[in-house]
Scaffold this motif. Sequence first.
Motif, PDB file in Angstrom:
ATOM      1  N   GLN A  14     -24.538  55.107 -14.193  1.00  0.00           N
ATOM      2  CA  GLN A  14     -23.455  55.820 -14.830  1.00  0.00           C
ATOM      3  C   GLN A  14     -23.950  57.180 -15.306  1.00  0.00           C
ATOM      4  O   GLN A  14     -25.118  57.362 -15.637  1.00  0.00           O
ATOM      5  N   LYS A  15     -23.014  58.128 -15.378  1.00  0.00           N
ATOM      6  CA  LYS A  15     -23.378  59.498 -15.728  1.00  0.00           C
ATOM      7  C   LYS A  15     -24.025  59.583 -17.101  1.00  0.00           C
ATOM      8  O   LYS A  15     -24.997  60.319 -17.312  1.00  0.00           O
ATOM      9  N   LYS A  16     -23.503  58.824 -18.074  1.00  0.00           N
ATOM     10  CA  LYS A  16     -24.064  58.829 -19.413  1.00  0.00           C
ATOM     11  C   LYS A  16     -25.484  58.293 -19.416  1.00  0.00           C
ATOM     12  O   LYS A  16     -26.382  58.841 -20.075  1.00  0.00           O
ATOM     13  N   GLU A  17     -25.714  57.212 -18.660  1.00  0.00           N
ATOM     14  CA  GLU A  17     -27.049  56.629 -18.572  1.00  0.00           C
ATOM     15  C   GLU A  17     -28.009  57.597 -17.893  1.00  0.00           C
ATOM     16  O   GLU A  17     -29.166  57.749 -18.315  1.00  0.00           O
ATOM     17  N   TYR A  18     -27.527  58.260 -16.853  1.00  0.00           N
ATOM     18  CA  TYR A  18     -28.335  59.265 -16.150  1.00  0.00           C
ATOM     19  C   TYR A  18     -28.739  60.379 -17.110  1.00  0.00           C
ATOM     20  O   TYR A  18     -29.898  60.842 -17.113  1.00  0.00           O
ATOM     21  N   ARG A  19     -27.800  60.820 -17.936  1.00  0.00           N
ATOM     22  CA  ARG A  19     -28.077  61.898 -18.885  1.00  0.00           C
ATOM     23  C   ARG A  19     -29.140  61.470 -19.899  1.00  0.00           C
ATOM     24  O   ARG A  19     -30.062  62.230 -20.203  1.00  0.00           O
ATOM     25  N   HIS A  20     -29.022  60.232 -20.414  1.00  0.00           N
ATOM     26  CA  HIS A  20     -30.017  59.742 -21.370  1.00  0.00           C
ATOM     27  C   HIS A  20     -31.395  59.647 -20.721  1.00  0.00           C
ATOM     28  O   HIS A  20     -32.411  59.983 -21.352  1.00  0.00           O
ATOM     29  N   LEU A  21     -31.440  59.184 -19.485  1.00  0.00           N
ATOM     30  CA  LEU A  21     -32.711  59.061 -18.786  1.00  0.00           C
ATOM     31  C   LEU A  21     -33.365  60.422 -18.591  1.00  0.00           C
ATOM     32  O   LEU A  21     -34.553  60.606 -18.893  1.00  0.00           O
ATOM     33  N   THR A  22     -32.596  61.395 -18.107  1.00  0.00           N
ATOM     34  CA  THR A  22     -33.180  62.719 -17.865  1.00  0.00           C
ATOM     35  C   THR A  22     -33.608  63.383 -19.165  1.00  0.00           C
ATOM     36  O   THR A  22     -34.669  64.018 -19.219  1.00  0.00           O
ATOM     37  N   ILE A  23     -32.818  63.238 -20.230  1.00  0.00           N
ATOM     38  CA  ILE A  23     -33.202  63.814 -21.524  1.00  0.00           C
ATOM     39  C   ILE A  23     -34.518  63.210 -21.997  1.00  0.00           C
ATOM     40  O   ILE A  23     -35.431  63.920 -22.449  1.00  0.00           O
ATOM     41  N   GLY A  24     -34.632  61.879 -21.881  1.00  0.00           N
ATOM     42  CA  GLY A  24     -35.852  61.217 -22.312  1.00  0.00           C
ATOM     43  C   GLY A  24     -37.066  61.657 -21.518  1.00  0.00           C
ATOM     44  O   GLY A  24     -38.138  61.922 -22.079  1.00  0.00           O
ATOM     45  N   LEU A  25     -36.909  61.755 -20.208  1.00  0.00           N
ATOM     46  CA  LEU A  25     -38.030  62.161 -19.367  1.00  0.00           C
ATOM     47  C   LEU A  25     -38.422  63.614 -19.630  1.00  0.00           C
ATOM     48  O   LEU A  25     -39.617  63.949 -19.668  1.00  0.00           O
ATOM     49  N   TYR A  26     -37.433  64.473 -19.818  1.00  0.00           N
ATOM     50  CA  TYR A  26     -37.741  65.876 -20.101  1.00  0.00           C
ATOM     51  C   TYR A  26     -38.395  66.043 -21.470  1.00  0.00           C
ATOM     52  O   TYR A  26     -39.290  66.877 -21.644  1.00  0.00           O
ATOM     53  N   LEU A  27     -37.956  65.262 -22.462  1.00  0.00           N
ATOM     54  CA  LEU A  27     -38.587  65.331 -23.782  1.00  0.00           C
ATOM     55  C   LEU A  27     -40.066  64.958 -23.700  1.00  0.00           C
ATOM     56  O   LEU A  27     -40.907  65.532 -24.407  1.00  0.00           O
ATOM     57  N   ASN A  28     -40.390  63.988 -22.852  1.00  0.00           N
ATOM     58  CA  ASN A  28     -41.801  63.644 -22.656  1.00  0.00           C
ATOM     59  C   ASN A  28     -42.595  64.841 -22.175  1.00  0.00           C
ATOM     60  O   ASN A  28     -43.753  65.036 -22.569  1.00  0.00           O
ATOM     61  N   TYR A  29     -41.991  65.647 -21.315  1.00  0.00           N
ATOM     62  CA  TYR A  29     -42.728  66.799 -20.778  1.00  0.00           C
ATOM     63  C   TYR A  29     -42.750  67.972 -21.749  1.00  0.00           C
ATOM     64  O   TYR A  29     -43.641  68.825 -21.676  1.00  0.00           O
ATOM     65  N   PHE A  30     -41.799  68.006 -22.679  1.00  0.00           N
ATOM     66  CA  PHE A  30     -41.917  68.941 -23.799  1.00  0.00           C
ATOM     67  C   PHE A  30     -43.157  68.581 -24.623  1.00  0.00           C
ATOM     68  O   PHE A  30     -43.974  69.452 -24.966  1.00  0.00           O
ATOM     69  N   VAL A  31     -43.316  67.293 -24.927  1.00  0.00           N
ATOM     70  CA  VAL A  31     -44.487  66.825 -25.668  1.00  0.00           C
ATOM     71  C   VAL A  31     -45.748  67.041 -24.850  1.00  0.00           C
ATOM     72  O   VAL A  31     -46.800  67.427 -25.386  1.00  0.00           O
ATOM     73  N   HIS A  32     -45.651  66.820 -23.553  1.00  0.00           N
ATOM     74  CA  HIS A  32     -46.808  67.043 -22.688  1.00  0.00           C
ATOM     75  C   HIS A  32     -47.227  68.512 -22.719  1.00  0.00           C
ATOM     76  O   HIS A  32     -48.435  68.825 -22.741  1.00  0.00           O
ATOM     77  N   GLY A  33     -46.256  69.438 -22.729  1.00  0.00           N
ATOM     78  CA  GLY A  33     -46.585  70.852 -22.850  1.00  0.00           C
ATOM     79  C   GLY A  33     -47.327  71.148 -24.138  1.00  0.00           C
ATOM     80  O   GLY A  33     -48.280  71.939 -24.162  1.00  0.00           O
ATOM     81  N   VAL A  34     -46.908  70.489 -25.227  1.00  0.00           N
ATOM     82  CA  VAL A  34     -47.624  70.607 -26.496  1.00  0.00           C
ATOM     83  C   VAL A  34     -49.038  70.052 -26.356  1.00  0.00           C
ATOM     84  O   VAL A  34     -50.023  70.671 -26.780  1.00  0.00           O
ATOM     85  N   GLY A  35     -49.144  68.879 -25.721  1.00  0.00           N
ATOM     86  CA  GLY A  35     -50.438  68.224 -25.582  1.00  0.00           C
ATOM     87  C   GLY A  35     -51.432  69.015 -24.749  1.00  0.00           C
ATOM     88  O   GLY A  35     -52.646  68.931 -24.978  1.00  0.00           O
ATOM     89  N   LEU A  36     -50.932  69.793 -23.808  1.00  0.00           N
ATOM     90  CA  LEU A  36     -51.817  70.569 -22.941  1.00  0.00           C
ATOM     91  C   LEU A  36     -52.627  71.600 -23.715  1.00  0.00           C
ATOM     92  O   LEU A  36     -53.760  71.916 -23.343  1.00  0.00           O
ATOM     93  N   ILE A  37     -52.041  72.159 -24.777  1.00  0.00           N
ATOM     94  CA  ILE A  37     -52.697  73.271 -25.463  1.00  0.00           C
ATOM     95  C   ILE A  37     -52.989  73.009 -26.932  1.00  0.00           C
ATOM     96  O   ILE A  37     -53.540  73.877 -27.611  1.00  0.00           O
ATOM     97  N   ILE A  38     -52.657  71.818 -27.442  1.00  0.00           N
ATOM     98  CA  ILE A  38     -52.780  71.591 -28.880  1.00  0.00           C
ATOM     99  C   ILE A  38     -54.234  71.615 -29.341  1.00  0.00           C
ATOM    100  O   ILE A  38     -54.538  72.070 -30.454  1.00  0.00           O
ATOM    101  N   LEU A  39     -55.165  71.147 -28.527  1.00  0.00           N
ATOM    102  CA  LEU A  39     -56.580  71.234 -28.906  1.00  0.00           C
ATOM    103  C   LEU A  39     -57.052  72.681 -28.883  1.00  0.00           C
ATOM    104  O   LEU A  39     -57.746  73.134 -29.801  1.00  0.00           O
ATOM    105  N   ALA A  40     -56.685  73.410 -27.836  1.00  0.00           N
ATOM    106  CA  ALA A  40     -57.099  74.811 -27.711  1.00  0.00           C
ATOM    107  C   ALA A  40     -56.518  75.662 -28.827  1.00  0.00           C
ATOM    108  O   ALA A  40     -57.189  76.576 -29.328  1.00  0.00           O
ATOM    109  N   GLN A  41     -55.266  75.395 -29.220  1.00  0.00           N
ATOM    110  CA  GLN A  41     -54.622  76.186 -30.262  1.00  0.00           C
ATOM    111  C   GLN A  41     -55.159  75.867 -31.660  1.00  0.00           C
ATOM    112  O   GLN A  41     -54.897  76.601 -32.607  1.00  0.00           O
ATOM    113  N   ASN A  42     -55.897  74.788 -31.792  1.00  0.00           N
ATOM    114  CA  ASN A  42     -56.453  74.396 -33.097  1.00  0.00           C
ATOM    115  C   ASN A  42     -57.975  74.257 -33.041  1.00  0.00           C
ATOM    116  O   ASN A  42     -58.562  73.467 -33.792  1.00  0.00           O
ATOM    117  N   MET A  43     -58.614  75.022 -32.160  1.00  0.00           N
ATOM    118  CA  MET A  43     -60.051  74.862 -31.936  1.00  0.00           C
ATOM    119  C   MET A  43     -60.866  75.067 -33.216  1.00  0.00           C
ATOM    120  O   MET A  43     -61.768  74.279 -33.522  1.00  0.00           O
TER     121      MET A  43
END
Length: 402
Positions: A14-43
């Motif tokens: 269903q479209k609503k379920e699809y939207r929740h799935l994509t939002i959840g997966l994209y939020l993970n990659y927002f966090v992943h973007g943070v994780g990529l540089i969080i050590l370097a930004q706080n060295m």
Amino acid sequence: MAFLLKKESGYQMQKKEYRHLTIGLYLNYFVHGVGLIILAQNMQELGRLWGQPLANVSYVISGIGIGRLLAYLILGNLADKYDRKLFVYFGMFSYFVFFLGVLIVHNLTGVYLLAILAGIANSALDSGTYPVFLEIGTNNGASNILIKSFMSLGEFFLPLVVSFLEIHNLWFGWSFVFASIVLILNVFVLIPVKFPAKNNRVETKLNPFISLSITRHLALGVLLSLYGYVSMATMILYTQWISLYAGKQLNFNNFQAHLLVSLYSIGSIIGVLILFILLRRNITEIRLLMALNIVSMISLIVVNFSSNRMLVYLVSFTFGFSAAGGVMQTGLNLFLKIYPKHKGKVTGIFFTFGSIASFSIPIITGILSKISIEKVLKFELILTLIGVLISLGIKIISEKKV
């Protein structure tokens, strides 16, 4: 029907379920973007917390590359056999342990193991997410591009948070806690969502690379594998060292130095969108690789030899646009076209070379930083030159047949 998204495997969502799935997966990659540089930004803060010099903090960052190197091929194969949702959750849980663990564990061995876990988290998310986007919806190309956009949003957002915490004399660890909270909230977004059934059918389309000789195929494979290393190395090195370089060599204040990473991230977001449009208009990957690598090299020349603040701001944006706006994925797409019957293996090889960069670049730059941070940025300039030469080699080998 309009309210259903349907794949050939027979899965309906269903479209609503699809939207929740994509939002959840994209939020993970927002966090992943943070994780990529969080050590370097706080060295510097982490160095004080752990009682270690900057060079050792840089070595810890190399553990992320080891984790990815160890996990990519293994988790990719397992994700084809078991529920992909398990791998997404495993990646989220691993990142959660990483974010909080680096604030609690103070010995170098322990934090290095946590960095390896962050690399495994990256591999788990990729193994569980990228196939899902190929199995739902009607425009998976756009979905994969948006993954990069959300990573870039995380890379843009974090330096602003780090600057805010420093300006207001707040504990630097709140940036780690924030990422952990986002992961917890995202679990509740994904729990009620059913992931699509696996569809492992491979579509093979005729493309102009099929007529290439075996020698040319092998040569292009070697060059594109090396490009997997170079493209990842340039992104890692810049986000890890540009703020410190700007502060120590260009006399930027703390906010101005961190702003360079945010401008880089804005450039990468815009680059993703423009690159997607260009590919939709059938601009070839070979032409894009050549042009973007030249822009990256010119940008690094300016960063290395100019102290004009506004000019450095501008080229930080253009470097993000050219080096982090999807050019690595463009190289992978070209690799897949050259070897259309071995997509899984090619993807594993390409990202394994990227993982080697994640492991080796922090070690190399840690050694160079003992001489001077200026040497680190000179080394990155050499990497961009190698990227141009690889792109030129790909063009020369391919142009007679493509």
